[in-house]
Design an enzyme around this catalytic site. Structure first.
Site, PDB file in Angstrom:
ATOM      1  N   ARG A  69       0.833  -1.195   0.000  1.00  0.00           N
ATOM      2  CA  ARG A  69       0.000   0.000   0.000  1.00  0.00           C
ATOM      3  C   ARG A  69       0.876   1.257   0.000  1.00  0.00           C
ATOM      4  O   ARG A  69       0.583   2.235  -0.669  1.00  0.00           O
ATOM      5  CB  ARG A  69      -0.867  -0.054   1.254  1.00  0.00           C
ATOM      6  CG  ARG A  69      -1.678   1.156   1.488  1.00  0.00           C
ATOM      7  CD  ARG A  69      -2.526   0.933   2.701  1.00  0.00           C
ATOM      8  NE  ARG A  69      -2.494   2.104   3.548  1.00  0.00           N
ATOM      9  CZ  ARG A  69      -3.454   2.418   4.395  1.00  0.00           C
ATOM     10  NH1 ARG A  69      -4.484   1.625   4.524  1.00  0.00           N
ATOM     11  NH2 ARG A  69      -3.378   3.502   5.109  1.00  0.00           N
ATOM     12  N   ARG A  95     -10.484   4.390  -2.493  1.00  0.00           N
ATOM     13  CA  ARG A  95      -9.340   3.693  -1.910  1.00  0.00           C
ATOM     14  C   ARG A  95      -8.844   4.510  -0.730  1.00  0.00           C
ATOM     15  O   ARG A  95      -8.725   5.741  -0.817  1.00  0.00           O
ATOM     16  CB  ARG A  95      -8.264   3.566  -2.978  1.00  0.00           C
ATOM     17  CG  ARG A  95      -6.997   3.074  -2.445  1.00  0.00           C
ATOM     18  CD  ARG A  95      -6.314   2.056  -3.285  1.00  0.00           C
ATOM     19  NE  ARG A  95      -5.148   1.613  -2.516  1.00  0.00           N
ATOM     20  CZ  ARG A  95      -4.905   0.383  -2.196  1.00  0.00           C
ATOM     21  NH1 ARG A  95      -5.695  -0.567  -2.585  1.00  0.00           N
ATOM     22  NH2 ARG A  95      -3.846   0.069  -1.476  1.00  0.00           N
ATOM     23  N   ASN A 111     -12.343  15.446  -0.011  1.00  0.00           N
ATOM     24  CA  ASN A 111     -13.102  14.264  -0.417  1.00  0.00           C
ATOM     25  C   ASN A 111     -14.588  14.581  -0.355  1.00  0.00           C
ATOM     26  O   ASN A 111     -15.018  15.396   0.463  1.00  0.00           O
ATOM     27  CB  ASN A 111     -12.795  13.122   0.574  1.00  0.00           C
ATOM     28  CG  ASN A 111     -13.570  11.852   0.263  1.00  0.00           C
ATOM     29  OD1 ASN A 111     -13.639  11.407  -0.893  1.00  0.00           O
ATOM     30  ND2 ASN A 111     -14.188  11.257   1.278  1.00  0.00           N
ATOM     31  N   HIS A 113     -18.213  12.632   0.335  1.00  0.00           N
ATOM     32  CA  HIS A 113     -18.748  11.380   0.871  1.00  0.00           C
ATOM     33  C   HIS A 113     -20.275  11.484   0.901  1.00  0.00           C
ATOM     34  O   HIS A 113     -20.822  12.511   1.331  1.00  0.00           O
ATOM     35  CB  HIS A 113     -18.199  11.138   2.286  1.00  0.00           C
ATOM     36  CG  HIS A 113     -18.686   9.864   2.879  1.00  0.00           C
ATOM     37  ND1 HIS A 113     -18.203   8.626   2.489  1.00  0.00           N
ATOM     38  CD2 HIS A 113     -19.650   9.615   3.802  1.00  0.00           C
ATOM     39  CE1 HIS A 113     -18.835   7.682   3.169  1.00  0.00           C
ATOM     40  NE2 HIS A 113     -19.714   8.247   3.966  1.00  0.00           N
ATOM     41  N   GLU A 147      -8.037   8.931   9.102  1.00  0.00           N
ATOM     42  CA  GLU A 147      -9.107   7.978   9.375  1.00  0.00           C
ATOM     43  C   GLU A 147     -10.128   8.023   8.239  1.00  0.00           C
ATOM     44  O   GLU A 147     -10.372   9.092   7.650  1.00  0.00           O
ATOM     45  CB  GLU A 147      -9.754   8.199  10.751  1.00  0.00           C
ATOM     46  CG  GLU A 147     -10.380   9.532  11.041  1.00  0.00           C
ATOM     47  CD  GLU A 147      -9.409  10.650  11.409  1.00  0.00           C
ATOM     48  OE1 GLU A 147      -9.894  11.736  11.749  1.00  0.00           O
ATOM     49  OE2 GLU A 147      -8.177  10.463  11.315  1.00  0.00           O
TER      50      GLU A 147
HETATM   51  C1  GAR Z   1     -20.209   9.536  -5.093  1.00  0.00           C
HETATM   52  O1  GAR Z   1     -21.493   9.337  -4.598  1.00  0.00           O
HETATM   53  C2  GAR Z   1     -19.239   9.890  -3.973  1.00  0.00           C
HETATM   54  O2  GAR Z   1     -19.825  10.663  -2.968  1.00  0.00           O
HETATM   55  C3  GAR Z   1     -18.871   8.516  -3.469  1.00  0.00           C
HETATM   56  O3  GAR Z   1     -18.718   7.745  -4.620  1.00  0.00           O
HETATM   57  C4  GAR Z   1     -19.612   8.231  -5.626  1.00  0.00           C
HETATM   58  C5  GAR Z   1     -18.832   8.447  -6.890  1.00  0.00           C
HETATM   59  O4  GAR Z   1     -19.677   8.764  -7.974  1.00  0.00           O
HETATM   60  N1  GAR Z   1     -17.671   8.548  -2.669  1.00  0.00           N
HETATM   61  C6  GAR Z   1     -17.477   7.799  -1.581  1.00  0.00           C
HETATM   62  O5  GAR Z   1     -18.298   6.967  -1.193  1.00  0.00           O
HETATM   63  C7  GAR Z   1     -16.174   8.048  -0.841  1.00  0.00           C
HETATM   64  N2  GAR Z   1     -16.213   7.468   0.456  1.00  0.00           N
HETATM   65  P1  GAR Z   1     -19.105   9.458  -9.274  1.00  0.00           P
HETATM   66  O6  GAR Z   1     -17.944   8.593  -9.759  1.00  0.00           O
HETATM   67  O7  GAR Z   1     -20.239   9.443 -10.243  1.00  0.00           O
HETATM   68  O8  GAR Z   1     -18.666  10.836  -8.917  1.00  0.00           O
END
Ligand code: GAR
Length: 215
Positions: A69, A95, A111, A113, A147
């Site tokens: 990693r 990731r 980020n 979420h 985290e």
């Molecule tokens: C989105 O809903 C984003 O918030 C989530 O992945 C999706 C990506 O969609 N991210 C996470 O869950 C991060 N922990 P996209 O590729 O269409 O933007």
């Protein structure tokens, strides 16, 4: 000119929302910033075609090609740094990044979420929200800490959970808010209106309430 690097793993709809906003006439005149590179940890990420359609250079760095990693994180960090970014956006980057990586980009790394953190970190956030029976759900943009889904919150968008909501309908409504929230946060970071100081988000010249999107 502020330089933005986006990291993706899949569909790329949040990336597209950033690209569309950054290319809009308003941004072009008001915010000297552009997306200079998109990096995916998956070769099959649909978002790579989104980037290419907008003329943004892409690269793929797959974790399975690295022995550890740490080695993956180091290669990814070098690839990002080569673009001299002011802002690095995890736009659906699925990731977990190690503490060395996070420290290297502290204050520049955000980020999105799909939950109102600190509720429902991790995966399947919409399922978690339905199981918990919450009436309000949404999305969060935050500075990245080591985290998972932790770190100082920048802004949140909230929606009502409806009686007949399932995972799909809830995800779709949250995603539509993500597409409003993330470009705004990227812009504010580029403009220096939000910053990370001593592990907390400091907010500069922004209207009160701008950090809570309630529509
Ligand atoms: C989105 O809903 C984003 O918030 C989530 O992945 C999706 C990506 O969609 N991210 C996470 O869950 C991060 N922990 P996209 O590729 O269409 O933007």
């Amino acid at each position: 000119m502020k330089r933005i690097v986006c990291l993706i793993s899949g569909r790329g709809s949040n990336l597209e929302s950033i690209l569309n906003t950054a290319e809009s006439e308003r941004w072009a005149t008001e915010v000297p910033a552009r997306v200079v590179a998109v990096i995916s940890n998956r070769a099959d990420a649909a978002g790579l075609a989104v980037a290419a359609a907008h003329g943004v250079p892409t690269s793929v760095i797959e974790q399975q090609r690295f022995a550890s990693r740490e080695a993956f994180d180091a290669r990814l960090a070098d690839a990002i740094e080569a673009h001299q970014p002011d802002v690095v956006v995890l736009a659906g980057f699925m990731r977990v990044l190690g503490s060395g990586f996070v420290a290297r980009f502290a204050g520049r790394l955000i980020n999105i979420h799909p939950s109102l953190l600190p509720a429902f970190p991790g995966l399947a956030t919409h399922r978690q929200a339905l199981a918990a029976g919450v009436r309000v759900h949404g999305a969060t943009v935050h500075f990245v800490a080591s985290e998972v889904d932790g770190g100082a919150i920048i802004a949140q968008a909230a929606i009502a959970v409806l009686a007949d909501d399932g995972e799909e309908s809830l995800a779709a409504r949250v995603l539509s808010r993500e597409h409003l929230l993330l470009p705004r946060c990227v812009r504010w970071l580029c403009e220096g209106r939000v910053a990370l100081r001593d592990g907390r988000t400091v907010v500069g010249d922004l209207p009160s309430g701008a950090l809570a999107l309630l529509v």
